[in-house]
Design a protein around this motif. Structure first.
Motif, short mmCIF file in Angstrom:
data_model
loop_
_atom_site.label_atom_id
_atom_site.label_comp_id
_atom_site.label_asym_id
_atom_site.label_seq_id
_atom_site.Cartn_x
_atom_site.Cartn_y
_atom_site.Cartn_z
N THR A 1 7.47 0.00 -6.50
CA THR A 1 6.06 0.42 -6.47
C THR A 1 5.70 1.03 -5.13
OG1 THR A 1 5.22 -1.75 -5.75
CG2 THR A 1 5.34 -1.35 -8.14
N ALA A 2 4.86 2.03 -5.19
CA ALA A 2 4.27 2.63 -4.00
C ALA A 2 2.76 2.57 -4.17
CB ALA A 2 4.72 4.07 -3.83
N ARG A 3 2.08 2.05 -3.16
CA ARG A 3 0.62 1.98 -3.19
C ARG A 3 0.08 2.80 -2.03
NH1 ARG A 3 -2.44 -3.73 -3.44
NH2 ARG A 3 -1.38 -4.07 -1.43
N LEU A 4 -0.88 3.65 -2.31
CA LEU A 4 -1.46 4.53 -1.30
C LEU A 4 -2.85 4.97 -1.74
CD1 LEU A 4 0.00 8.12 -1.72
CD2 LEU A 4 0.78 6.24 -3.15
N ASP A 5 -3.55 5.59 -0.83
CA ASP A 5 -4.84 6.23 -1.17
C ASP A 5 -4.54 7.67 -1.56
OD1 ASP A 5 -7.36 7.34 -1.34
OD2 ASP A 5 -7.99 6.79 0.68
N ASN A 6 -4.92 8.06 -2.76
CA ASN A 6 -4.63 9.41 -3.23
C ASN A 6 -5.29 10.48 -2.36
OD1 ASN A 6 -6.96 8.11 -4.75
ND2 ASN A 6 -7.33 10.24 -5.29
N LEU A 7 -6.36 10.13 -1.64
CA LEU A 7 -6.99 11.07 -0.72
C LEU A 7 -6.58 10.83 0.73
CD1 LEU A 7 -10.66 11.33 -2.09
CD2 LEU A 7 -8.67 12.74 -2.64
N GLY A 8 -5.78 9.79 0.97
CA GLY A 8 -5.31 9.49 2.31
C GLY A 8 -3.91 10.03 2.51
N LYS A 9 -2.91 9.14 2.47
CA LYS A 9 -1.52 9.59 2.58
C LYS A 9 -1.17 10.55 1.46
CE LYS A 9 2.79 9.45 4.14
NZ LYS A 9 3.20 10.38 5.21
N GLY A 10 -1.94 10.51 0.36
CA GLY A 10 -1.69 11.40 -0.76
C GLY A 10 -2.34 12.76 -0.64
N ALA A 11 -3.11 13.01 0.42
CA ALA A 11 -3.78 14.32 0.54
C ALA A 11 -4.18 14.59 1.98
CB ALA A 11 -4.99 14.39 -0.40
N SER A 12 -5.46 14.30 2.33
CA SER A 12 -5.96 14.68 3.65
C SER A 12 -5.30 13.90 4.79
CB SER A 12 -7.48 14.52 3.71
OG SER A 12 -7.86 13.20 3.40
N GLY A 13 -4.95 12.64 4.55
CA GLY A 13 -4.25 11.88 5.58
C GLY A 13 -2.90 12.48 5.89
N ALA A 14 -2.18 12.92 4.86
CA ALA A 14 -0.91 13.61 5.07
C ALA A 14 -1.11 14.93 5.79
CB ALA A 14 -0.21 13.84 3.73
#
Length: 306
Positions: free
Chosen positions: A279-292
């Motif tokens: 499993t991978a848990r992340l914020d879709n708008l964090g590491k998954g978008a603007s955070g990246a």
């Protein structure tokens, strides 16, 4: 005094663009904006590109391709580009913007002229799969099935408005044609030799994401255990700031990392059944978008918090 690098966000009014704009206040950069009434004016956009050291494209795929062509007409004055769409994520001429992907990926991003920001679902799936493929314990031809759930903010403005005004469904599967646009990205950058089955879903919560991948341990290379998989991931991501390998938990909430730029990876293994769930848990708008994107911007511009 060193002049601050200039950034222009082409498409700053969208969900990702707004998030990146807000987060840039924490970096030593100058944001170049154009009059909102001229955001779609080609001349104004081209002038903004010419004034920038780095242009962040937060546009639909077709518009992003047009923007890249526009930037190219500037010749030697063309800025470096970071693209948040899916248009160039499998293009060999672009560097894939996942710094933790492999040894040297962060340095490749730092020197690249063109970087593609990863997708939210692929970030979790690739983070779990690539180290196992590279280590040789997961055969590239293994029949991978990826299940994932995201908060509704990943669906863009129309989905956000639907959930926040009318409530929206508690849970909804989508992409059931099995042709989701993130599949080629996962296929390529996870190092897979066989197209994975990808089943995305959305829940009635704003932010957060869990990507899960089941494995039969007896089908892996060697007598692999869940502890072995955990150790491989832990070794790969040792010392990384944004990706952490965590111990098993009996339950996981997708919303736990909302507002964070971190990603948590776990291996859940049965004691007797010789099965495991990654499993991978992340914020879709964090590491998954603007955070990246902020992570890549920092690398590309050589900023201190890269």
């Amino acid at each position: 005094m060193t002049q601050k690098p200039v950034i222009f966000i082409d498409g700053e009014a969208g969900t990702t663009g707004l998030e990146i704009r807000e987060r840039l206040s924490a970096l030593p950069v100058t944001l170049f904006s154009i009059d909102p009434a001229r955001r779609k004016d080609p001349a104004a956009r081209k002038d903004a590109m010419a004034a920038a050291d780095l242009v962040v494209l937060c546009l639909p795929d077709a518009a992003s391709r047009e923007a890249v062509q526009m930037a190219a007409t500037l010749g030697d004055a063309a800025p470096r580009l970071l693209d948040a769409s899916t248009a160039f994520r499998t293009d060999a001429a672009w560097v894939y913007g996942f710094p933790e992907l492999a040894e040297g990926q962060d340095r490749a991003i730092a020197t690249a002229l063109r970087v593609s920001n990863p997708g939210c679902y692929p970030t979790g799936a690739i983070a779990l799969l690539r180290p196992l493929v590279d280590k040789g314990v997961l055969d590239a031809r293994y029949p991978i099935c990826i299940n994932a759930i995201s908060g509704y903010s990943g669906g863009g403005r129309s989905m956000i408005e639907a959930h926040e005004s009318a409530g929206g469904p508690a849970f909804e599967l989508y992409g059931l044609s099995l042709e989701h646009k993130h599949v080629p990205e996962i296929h390529q950058h996870a190092g897979l030799g066989r197209r994975p089955v990808f089943v995305p879903s959305v829940g009635h919560f704003a932010r957060g994401m869990i990507v899960s991948i089941p494995l039969h341990l007896d089908d892996l290379q060697g007598h692999i255990t869940g502890s072995d998989l955990h150790n491989i991931l832990q070794e790969h991501y040792a010392g990384q700031e944004h990706v952490r390998v965590m111990p098993h938990e009996p339950t996981l909430s997708a919303e736990a990392l909302a507002g964070s730029d971190k990603m948590e990876l776990r291996v859940h293994a049965g004691t007797h059944c010789r099965q495991a769930l990654l499993t991978a848990r992340l914020d879709n708008l964090g590491k998954g978008a603007s955070g990246a994107a902020l992570q890549n911007i920092s690398l590309m511009l050589g900023l201190n918090n890269a």
